[in-house]
Design an enzyme around this catalytic site. Structure first.
Site, PDB file in Angstrom:
ATOM      1  N   LYS A 182       0.426  -2.596  14.051  1.00 20.01           N
ATOM      2  CA  LYS A 182       0.527  -3.986  13.596  1.00 20.01           C
ATOM      3  C   LYS A 182       1.000  -4.858  14.749  1.00 20.01           C
ATOM      4  CE  LYS A 182       1.696  -5.352   8.850  1.00 20.01           C
ATOM      5  NZ  LYS A 182       2.798  -5.543   7.889  1.00 20.01           N
TER       6      LYS A 182
HETATM    7  O1  G3P Z   1       3.245  -6.989   4.656  1.00 19.35           O
HETATM    8  C1  G3P Z   1       3.843  -8.258   4.762  1.00 19.35           C
HETATM    9  C2  G3P Z   1       4.817  -8.433   3.657  1.00 19.35           C
HETATM   10  O2  G3P Z   1       5.782  -7.397   3.689  1.00 19.35           O
HETATM   11  C3  G3P Z   1       5.530  -9.751   3.699  1.00 19.35           C
HETATM   12  O3  G3P Z   1       5.958 -10.008   2.395  1.00 19.35           O
HETATM   13  O4  G3P Z   1       7.416 -10.945   0.647  1.00 19.35           O
HETATM   14  O5  G3P Z   1       8.211 -10.809   3.047  1.00 19.35           O
HETATM   15  O6  G3P Z   1       6.432 -12.454   2.396  1.00 19.35           O
HETATM   16  P1  G3P Z   1       7.070 -11.105   2.105  1.00 19.35           P
END
Ligand code: G3P
Length: 218
Positions: free
Chosen positions: A83
Site C-alpha cells: 500500500k
Molecule cells: O482501509 C482504509 C480504512 O481503514 C480507513 O477507514 O474509517 O479510518 O476512514 P476510516
C-alpha cells in the site's frame, strides 16, 4: 464483488475467514498500531490465514525509501499488496513496484483525478475513502461512480476499485450497484450485512410452530 476485511486483528480475521466470505485483507498504520503487535509479524500471520491479497502499507514518504520498504514487504508472502499513499512519491513507487510484478494498492484517494493517476501508474487496486468524504458532507459514492465511469472508458486501465473507509452496509450495496470490484469492510459491517429484523422474526415464528409439532428431523 470481492470482500476484503479492513483490520489487522488476527482473531477477527480468523473468525470471519471461517465464513468463506473473505477474499483479502487491508491494513494501514493506524489499524496495525491498534493491535499493539509487531507489524511484520502480524502481516506474515495474516498472509498465512487469508490466501487473497493482504495490503501492508509503507510508512516512508520519499520515493526511494518507499521502494525499499515496499520490496521488503513484498518478500513477506506472495499475496502481499504493497500500500502506498496517493502522492507523487507514492505514484512513482507504485510504478516501480508494479513494474517489478508486485501488487500495489494506492490508498488515501479522494478524487477521480487521483484515481486516474493511480491507474496510469499501474496500481492493482485504488482505495477511495468514501466514509471520510461523507464525514465532510461530500457524497463518497459519487467518487466511486466517477472512477468506474473513467476506468470503463479505457481497456488498458486494469486497476480494481477497492472501496474503503466503509461505514455501513449501504456503502457496500451502493458500491456493488456501481460495479466496484472490491469492498474492504470493517468486521462489524461484514457481520451487519446479514442482519434483518424480519429474518429474525420469521425464523422465530418457524421454530415456534415447528416446536408445536413435537417432531424432530434427526
Ligand atoms: O482501509 C482504509 C480504512 O481503514 C480507513 O477507514 O474509517 O479510518 O476512514 P476510516
Amino acid at each position: 464483488m470481492k470482500f476484503f476485511i479492513d483490520t489487522a486483528d488476527i482473531a477477527e480475521i480468523r473468525d470471519l475467514a471461517a465464513t468463506g466470505m473473505v477474499d483479502g485483507v487491508t491494513t494501514n498504520p493506524s489499524l496495525v498500531a491498534k493491535t499493539g503487535r509487531n507489524f511484520l509479524e502480524a502481516i506474515a500471520e495474516i498472509c498465512e490465514v487469508v490466501p487473497g491479497p493482504v495490503s501492508a502499507e509503507v510508512t516512508a514518504t520519499d520515493f526511494a525509501t518507499m521502494l525499499t520498504e515496499g520490496r521488503k514487504l513484498a518478500k513477506i508472502a506472495s499475496n502481499i499488496a504493497v500500500k502506498v499513499p496517493l502522492t507523487w512519491d507514492g505514484l512513482k513507487a507504485c510504478k516501480a513496484l508494479s513494474d517489478d510484478g508486485i501488487m500495489v494498492n494506492v490508498t488515501l484517494c479522494f478524487s477521480p483525478s487521483q484515481a486516474l493517476l493511480a491507474a496510469k501508474a499501474g496500481a492493482s487496486f485504488i482505495s477511495p475513502f468514501v466514509g471520510r468524504l461523507d464525514d465532510i458532507s461530500i457524497d463518497g459514492m459519487d467518487l466511486i461512480a466517477e472512477i468506474r465511469q473513467i476506468y470503463d472508458n479505457y481497456e488498458t486501465l486494469a486497476t480494481e476499485i477497492l472501496v474503503a473507509s466503509i461505514r455501513h452496509p449501504r456503502h457496500v450495496v451502493d458500491s456493488a450497484k456501481m460495479g466496484a470490484d472490491v469492498a474492504t469492510l470493517p468486521p462489524n459491517v461484514l457481520r451487519a450485512l446479514a442482519n434483518h429484523p424480519l429474518t429474525d422474526k420469521g425464523l422465530d415464528a418457524f421454530l415456534k410452530d415447528w416446536a408445536k409439532t413435537g417432531q424432530s428431523i434427526l
